[in-house]
Design a protein around this motif. Structure first.
Motif, PDB file in Angstrom:
ATOM      1  N   GLN A   1       0.793  -1.227   0.000  1.00 36.12           N
ATOM      2  CA  GLN A   1       0.000   0.000   0.000  1.00 36.12           C
ATOM      3  C   GLN A   1       0.829   1.283   0.000  1.00 36.12           C
ATOM      4  OE1 GLN A   1      -2.470  -1.441  -1.000  1.00 36.12           O
ATOM      5  NE2 GLN A   1      -4.131  -0.945   0.375  1.00 36.12           N
ATOM      6  N   ASP A   2       1.866   1.366   0.805  1.00 39.04           N
ATOM      7  CA  ASP A   2       2.607   2.617   0.954  1.00 39.04           C
ATOM      8  C   ASP A   2       3.853   2.676   0.077  1.00 39.04           C
ATOM      9  OD1 ASP A   2       0.782   3.374   2.900  1.00 39.04           O
ATOM     10  OD2 ASP A   2       1.935   2.417   4.499  1.00 39.04           O
ATOM     11  N   GLY A   3       4.001   1.728  -0.849  1.00 44.82           N
ATOM     12  CA  GLY A   3       5.220   1.644  -1.639  1.00 44.82           C
ATOM     13  C   GLY A   3       5.299   2.688  -2.746  1.00 44.82           C
ATOM     14  N   TYR A   4       6.521   3.087  -3.047  1.00 43.99           N
ATOM     15  CA  TYR A   4       6.790   3.976  -4.175  1.00 43.99           C
ATOM     16  C   TYR A   4       8.205   3.716  -4.656  1.00 43.99           C
ATOM     17  CZ  TYR A   4       9.316   6.850  -0.787  1.00 43.99           C
ATOM     18  OH  TYR A   4      10.196   7.285   0.165  1.00 43.99           O
ATOM     19  N   CYS A   5       8.477   4.082  -5.912  1.00 43.81           N
ATOM     20  CA  CYS A   5       9.795   3.857  -6.510  1.00 43.81           C
ATOM     21  C   CYS A   5      10.501   5.194  -6.710  1.00 43.81           C
ATOM     22  CB  CYS A   5       9.651   3.163  -7.857  1.00 43.81           C
ATOM     23  SG  CYS A   5       8.828   1.571  -7.750  1.00 43.81           S
ATOM     24  N   TYR A   6      11.830   5.162  -6.632  1.00 46.16           N
ATOM     25  CA  TYR A   6      12.623   6.354  -6.885  1.00 46.16           C
ATOM     26  C   TYR A   6      13.954   5.954  -7.505  1.00 46.16           C
ATOM     27  CZ  TYR A   6      15.348   5.262  -2.706  1.00 46.16           C
ATOM     28  OH  TYR A   6      16.142   4.645  -1.787  1.00 46.16           O
ATOM     29  N   PHE A   7      14.644   6.936  -8.078  1.00 46.23           N
ATOM     30  CA  PHE A   7      15.926   6.708  -8.744  1.00 46.23           C
ATOM     31  C   PHE A   7      17.054   7.280  -7.902  1.00 46.23           C
ATOM     32  CE2 PHE A   7      12.771   6.864 -12.099  1.00 46.23           C
ATOM     33  CZ  PHE A   7      13.060   5.695 -12.781  1.00 46.23           C
ATOM     34  N   ASN A   8      18.209   6.571  -7.911  1.00 44.22           N
ATOM     35  CA  ASN A   8      19.387   7.029  -7.196  1.00 44.22           C
ATOM     36  C   ASN A   8      20.615   6.546  -7.963  1.00 44.22           C
ATOM     37  OD1 ASN A   8      21.181   8.002  -5.355  1.00 44.22           O
ATOM     38  ND2 ASN A   8      20.676   6.539  -3.734  1.00 44.22           N
ATOM     39  N   ASN A   9      21.385   7.475  -8.524  1.00 42.85           N
ATOM     40  CA  ASN A   9      22.603   7.162  -9.284  1.00 42.85           C
ATOM     41  C   ASN A   9      22.353   6.170 -10.420  1.00 42.85           C
ATOM     42  OD1 ASN A   9      24.120   8.845  -7.658  1.00 42.85           O
ATOM     43  ND2 ASN A   9      24.620   7.220  -6.215  1.00 42.85           N
ATOM     44  N   GLY A  10      21.293   6.368 -11.172  1.00 41.93           N
ATOM     45  CA  GLY A  10      21.011   5.512 -12.314  1.00 41.93           C
ATOM     46  C   GLY A  10      20.455   4.147 -11.948  1.00 41.93           C
TER      47      GLY A  10
ATOM     48  N   LYS B   1      10.631   1.742  -2.047  1.00 40.72           N
ATOM     49  CA  LYS B   1      10.618   2.030  -0.616  1.00 40.72           C
ATOM     50  C   LYS B   1       9.181   1.958  -0.117  1.00 40.72           C
ATOM     51  CE  LYS B   1      13.036   5.059   2.487  1.00 40.72           C
ATOM     52  NZ  LYS B   1      13.967   6.154   2.573  1.00 40.72           N
ATOM     53  N   GLY B   2       8.995   1.589   1.122  1.00 41.89           N
ATOM     54  CA  GLY B   2       7.660   1.592   1.719  1.00 41.89           C
ATOM     55  C   GLY B   2       6.929   0.267   1.611  1.00 41.89           C
TER      56      GLY B   2
ATOM     57  N   THR C   1       2.323  -2.237  -8.172  1.00 40.17           N
ATOM     58  CA  THR C   1       0.932  -2.665  -8.264  1.00 40.17           C
ATOM     59  C   THR C   1       0.725  -4.135  -7.949  1.00 40.17           C
ATOM     60  OG1 THR C   1       1.210  -3.053 -10.634  1.00 40.17           O
ATOM     61  CG2 THR C   1       0.297  -0.935  -9.967  1.00 40.17           C
ATOM     62  N   ARG C   2       1.763  -4.965  -8.141  1.00 44.68           N
ATOM     63  CA  ARG C   2       1.577  -6.399  -7.937  1.00 44.68           C
ATOM     64  C   ARG C   2       2.925  -7.045  -7.634  1.00 44.68           C
ATOM     65  NH1 ARG C   2       0.384 -11.277 -11.688  1.00 44.68           N
ATOM     66  NH2 ARG C   2       1.585 -10.171 -13.240  1.00 44.68           N
ATOM     67  N   LEU C   3       2.921  -7.981  -6.713  1.00 49.91           N
ATOM     68  CA  LEU C   3       4.108  -8.779  -6.385  1.00 49.91           C
ATOM     69  C   LEU C   3       3.740 -10.227  -6.644  1.00 49.91           C
ATOM     70  CD1 LEU C   3       6.998  -8.773  -5.075  1.00 49.91           C
ATOM     71  CD2 LEU C   3       5.842  -9.310  -2.956  1.00 49.91           C
ATOM     72  N   PHE C   4       4.538 -10.913  -7.440  1.00 48.13           N
ATOM     73  CA  PHE C   4       4.233 -12.305  -7.765  1.00 48.13           C
ATOM     74  C   PHE C   4       5.519 -13.104  -7.895  1.00 48.13           C
ATOM     75  CE2 PHE C   4       4.789 -10.077 -11.726  1.00 48.13           C
ATOM     76  CZ  PHE C   4       5.415 -10.981 -12.569  1.00 48.13           C
ATOM     77  N   ILE C   5       5.373 -14.414  -7.911  1.00 46.61           N
ATOM     78  CA  ILE C   5       6.508 -15.310  -8.107  1.00 46.61           C
ATOM     79  C   ILE C   5       6.316 -15.965  -9.467  1.00 46.61           C
ATOM     80  CG2 ILE C   5       7.664 -17.371  -7.262  1.00 46.61           C
ATOM     81  CD1 ILE C   5       7.169 -16.397  -4.488  1.00 46.61           C
ATOM     82  N   ASN C   6       7.336 -15.834 -10.333  1.00 43.48           N
ATOM     83  CA  ASN C   6       7.199 -16.349 -11.698  1.00 43.48           C
ATOM     84  C   ASN C   6       7.411 -17.862 -11.733  1.00 43.48           C
ATOM     85  OD1 ASN C   6       9.965 -16.664 -11.526  1.00 43.48           O
ATOM     86  ND2 ASN C   6      10.450 -15.289 -13.204  1.00 43.48           N
ATOM     87  N   ASP C   7       7.362 -18.431 -12.931  1.00 45.61           N
ATOM     88  CA  ASP C   7       7.453 -19.883 -13.073  1.00 45.61           C
ATOM     89  C   ASP C   7       8.822 -20.429 -12.694  1.00 45.61           C
ATOM     90  OD1 ASP C   7       8.595 -18.609 -15.205  1.00 45.61           O
ATOM     91  OD2 ASP C   7       7.839 -19.989 -16.723  1.00 45.61           O
TER      92      ASP C   7
ATOM     93  N   GLU D   1       5.589  -5.876 -10.217  1.00 42.12           N
ATOM     94  CA  GLU D   1       5.012  -5.139 -11.344  1.00 42.12           C
ATOM     95  C   GLU D   1       4.830  -3.705 -10.886  1.00 42.12           C
ATOM     96  OE1 GLU D   1       0.694  -5.227 -12.786  1.00 42.12           O
ATOM     97  OE2 GLU D   1       1.729  -6.642 -14.114  1.00 42.12           O
ATOM     98  N   ILE D   2       5.464  -2.783 -11.613  1.00 42.46           N
ATOM     99  CA  ILE D   2       5.344  -1.370 -11.276  1.00 42.46           C
ATOM    100  C   ILE D   2       4.617  -0.665 -12.410  1.00 42.46           C
ATOM    101  CG2 ILE D   2       7.332  -1.246  -9.754  1.00 42.46           C
ATOM    102  CD1 ILE D   2       8.982  -0.256 -12.079  1.00 42.46           C
ATOM    103  N   ALA D   3       3.898   0.377 -12.062  1.00 41.59           N
ATOM    104  CA  ALA D   3       3.120   1.102 -13.060  1.00 41.59           C
ATOM    105  C   ALA D   3       3.467   2.584 -12.996  1.00 41.59           C
ATOM    106  CB  ALA D   3       1.632   0.912 -12.820  1.00 41.59           C
ATOM    107  N   LEU D   4       3.528   3.184 -14.174  1.00 38.62           N
ATOM    108  CA  LEU D   4       3.699   4.618 -14.285  1.00 38.62           C
ATOM    109  C   LEU D   4       2.316   5.225 -14.121  1.00 38.62           C
ATOM    110  CD1 LEU D   4       5.969   6.651 -14.950  1.00 38.62           C
ATOM    111  CD2 LEU D   4       5.220   6.535 -17.302  1.00 38.62           C
ATOM    112  N   GLY D   5       2.132   6.045 -13.109  1.00 44.21           N
ATOM    113  CA  GLY D   5       0.800   6.549 -12.815  1.00 44.21           C
ATOM    114  C   GLY D   5       0.749   8.047 -12.667  1.00 44.21           C
ATOM    115  N   LYS D   6      -0.427   8.575 -12.913  1.00 43.49           N
ATOM    116  CA  LYS D   6      -0.703   9.992 -12.749  1.00 43.49           C
ATOM    117  C   LYS D   6      -1.803  10.096 -11.702  1.00 43.49           C
ATOM    118  CE  LYS D   6      -1.830  14.062 -15.451  1.00 43.49           C
ATOM    119  NZ  LYS D   6      -2.159  14.582 -16.770  1.00 43.49           N
ATOM    120  N   GLY D   7      -1.602  10.925 -10.700  1.00 43.60           N
ATOM    121  CA  GLY D   7      -2.565  11.050  -9.608  1.00 43.60           C
ATOM    122  C   GLY D   7      -3.934  11.493 -10.086  1.00 43.60           C
TER     123      GLY D   7
END
Length: 154
Positions: free
Chosen positions: A49-58, A63-64, A110-116, A123-129
């Motif tokens: 719920q509180d997660g977000y992504c950010y960039f640091n040195n490429g 986080k969250g 948006t989603r955390l899963f375990i692949n085959d 899964e991260i999504a580019l979103g607009k508030g």
């Protein structure tokens, strides 16, 4: 019948994200995890719920995200809310970094899963508030779908 502690099909969703944000693009990224984190993920003890992504040195970090410490873990257990590195191709990171600099865009898990292959993927999504009236429209559409499903079941 014995109940398994670790589930084979993990699919943890952040349902709040689609309500709060208009999701534009989706990407699947690997995660750098510690030993006990994957065990907690397999038990399904994750909160996005509180997660977000950010960039640091490429590099991209998330986080969250709260991965509950593993119950049978020893003093090597992980910190529940530590920041975790995401694994994407460099070209995708550059592309996303350029889009994030645009006004109002953010990256949301948006989603955390375990692949085959047994690897944890995020899964991260580019979103607009969304504005308040957009949220009202989402609620109206959801209620209309629910009403149609009730009519079809009768």
């Amino acid at each position: 019948m014995k109940q398994q502690r670790f589930s084979d099909n993990i699919n943890i969703r952040n349902r709040q994200a689609s309500f709060e944000y208009e999701l534009l693009d989706k990407y699947v990224a690997g995660m750098v995890l510690m030993g006990t984190e994957i065990k907690s993920i397999r038990e399904g003890k994750v909160n996005l719920q509180d997660g977000y992504c950010y960039f640091n040195n490429g590099e991209m970090f998330v986080k969250g995200i709260n991965i509950t410490p593993y119950a049978q873990g020893t003093h090597y257990n992980h910190d529940a809310t530590r920041e975790r590195k995401l694994l994407l191709k460099r070209s995708e990171i550059k592309k996303l970094e350029g889009k994030i600099e645009e006004k109002g865009l953010t990256l949301i898990p948006t989603r955390l899963f375990i692949n085959d292959r047994g690897l944890a993927k995020l899964e991260i999504a580019l979103g607009k508030g969304k504005k308040l009236h957009d949220k009202r429209d989402s609620i109206r559409e959801r209620d209309a779908k629910r009403e149609l499903n009730r009519i079809k079941l009768k």
